[in-house]
Design a protein around this motif. Sequence first.
Motif, PDB file in Angstrom:
ATOM      1  N   ALA A 164      -6.489  -2.722   4.875  1.00 28.11           N
ATOM      2  CA  ALA A 164      -6.374  -2.293   6.268  1.00 28.11           C
ATOM      3  C   ALA A 164      -5.390  -1.135   6.395  1.00 28.11           C
ATOM      4  CB  ALA A 164      -5.941  -3.467   7.148  1.00 28.11           C
ATOM      5  N   HIS A 165      -4.303  -1.180   5.641  1.00 29.53           N
ATOM      6  CA  HIS A 165      -3.346  -0.063   5.658  1.00 29.53           C
ATOM      7  C   HIS A 165      -4.006   1.217   5.144  1.00 29.53           C
ATOM      8  CE1 HIS A 165      -0.170  -2.526   7.053  1.00 29.53           C
ATOM      9  NE2 HIS A 165       0.108  -3.119   5.903  1.00 29.53           N
ATOM     10  N   HIS A 166      -4.861   1.099   4.130  1.00 27.16           N
ATOM     11  CA  HIS A 166      -5.597   2.262   3.616  1.00 27.16           C
ATOM     12  C   HIS A 166      -6.446   2.877   4.733  1.00 27.16           C
ATOM     13  CE1 HIS A 166      -7.887   4.794   0.881  1.00 27.16           C
ATOM     14  NE2 HIS A 166      -9.012   4.193   1.228  1.00 27.16           N
ATOM     15  N   ARG A 195      -2.400   3.688  -3.831  1.00 29.73           N
ATOM     16  CA  ARG A 195      -2.204   2.535  -4.707  1.00 29.73           C
ATOM     17  C   ARG A 195      -1.989   1.283  -3.865  1.00 29.73           C
ATOM     18  NH1 ARG A 195      -0.506   1.992 -10.172  1.00 29.73           N
ATOM     19  NH2 ARG A 195       0.842   0.190 -10.525  1.00 29.73           N
ATOM     20  N   ILE A 196      -2.776   0.267  -4.160  1.00 31.96           N
ATOM     21  CA  ILE A 196      -2.568  -1.046  -3.570  1.00 31.96           C
ATOM     22  C   ILE A 196      -2.120  -1.957  -4.693  1.00 31.96           C
ATOM     23  CG2 ILE A 196      -3.692  -3.068  -2.547  1.00 31.96           C
ATOM     24  CD1 ILE A 196      -5.553  -1.110  -1.059  1.00 31.96           C
ATOM     25  N   GLU A 197      -0.926  -2.505  -4.545  1.00 31.86           N
ATOM     26  CA  GLU A 197      -0.397  -3.442  -5.531  1.00 31.86           C
ATOM     27  C   GLU A 197      -0.426  -4.838  -4.927  1.00 31.86           C
ATOM     28  OE1 GLU A 197       3.533  -1.995  -6.540  1.00 31.86           O
ATOM     29  OE2 GLU A 197       2.696  -0.405  -7.808  1.00 31.86           O
ATOM     30  N   TYR A 257       0.863  -1.189   0.000  1.00 34.01           N
ATOM     31  CA  TYR A 257       0.000   0.000   0.000  1.00 34.01           C
ATOM     32  C   TYR A 257       0.887   1.222   0.000  1.00 34.01           C
ATOM     33  CZ  TYR A 257      -2.823   3.790   1.869  1.00 34.01           C
ATOM     34  OH  TYR A 257      -3.442   5.002   2.056  1.00 34.01           O
ATOM     35  N   THR A 258       0.605   2.153  -0.910  1.00 36.56           N
ATOM     36  CA  THR A 258       1.308   3.432  -0.905  1.00 36.56           C
ATOM     37  C   THR A 258       0.264   4.537  -0.987  1.00 36.56           C
ATOM     38  OG1 THR A 258       2.128   2.542  -3.017  1.00 36.56           O
ATOM     39  CG2 THR A 258       3.656   3.739  -1.745  1.00 36.56           C
TER      40      THR A 258
END
Length: 116
Positions: free
Chosen positions: A101-103, A70-72, A51-52
């Motif tokens: 979850a990081h988002h 962005r989730i890769e 996640y970025t």
Amino acid sequence: MDGVIDVSRERFEELVAEALDTIPPELAKLMDNVVVVVVDDPPEPGLLGLYTGVPLTERGSWYSGVLPDRIEIYRNPTLEICETEEDVVEEVQITVVHEIAHHFGISDERLHELGW
């Protein structure tokens, strides 16, 4: 890639979409300005997803006109650790939930406490 399960990119993308469909609607509607993409290889070994961006919990009044988070989800390392397509389905589900979850601002430490 001997010994690595063969799941086409198209099928892998379907699995990611199916994993996204399992996110409860009340959470999915809170997701904001984020894109989820399948990438073959990670920027560093050992990653299944990344996640970025700026987590929802850190966004303030300054947050506007920003490129999407962005989730890769990384296809090749996922396939390397799985023996069956069922394993791939499970690993993709776990990775998608983890990165979403990081988002939402949940740290790796907290995810591990929660059993993820």
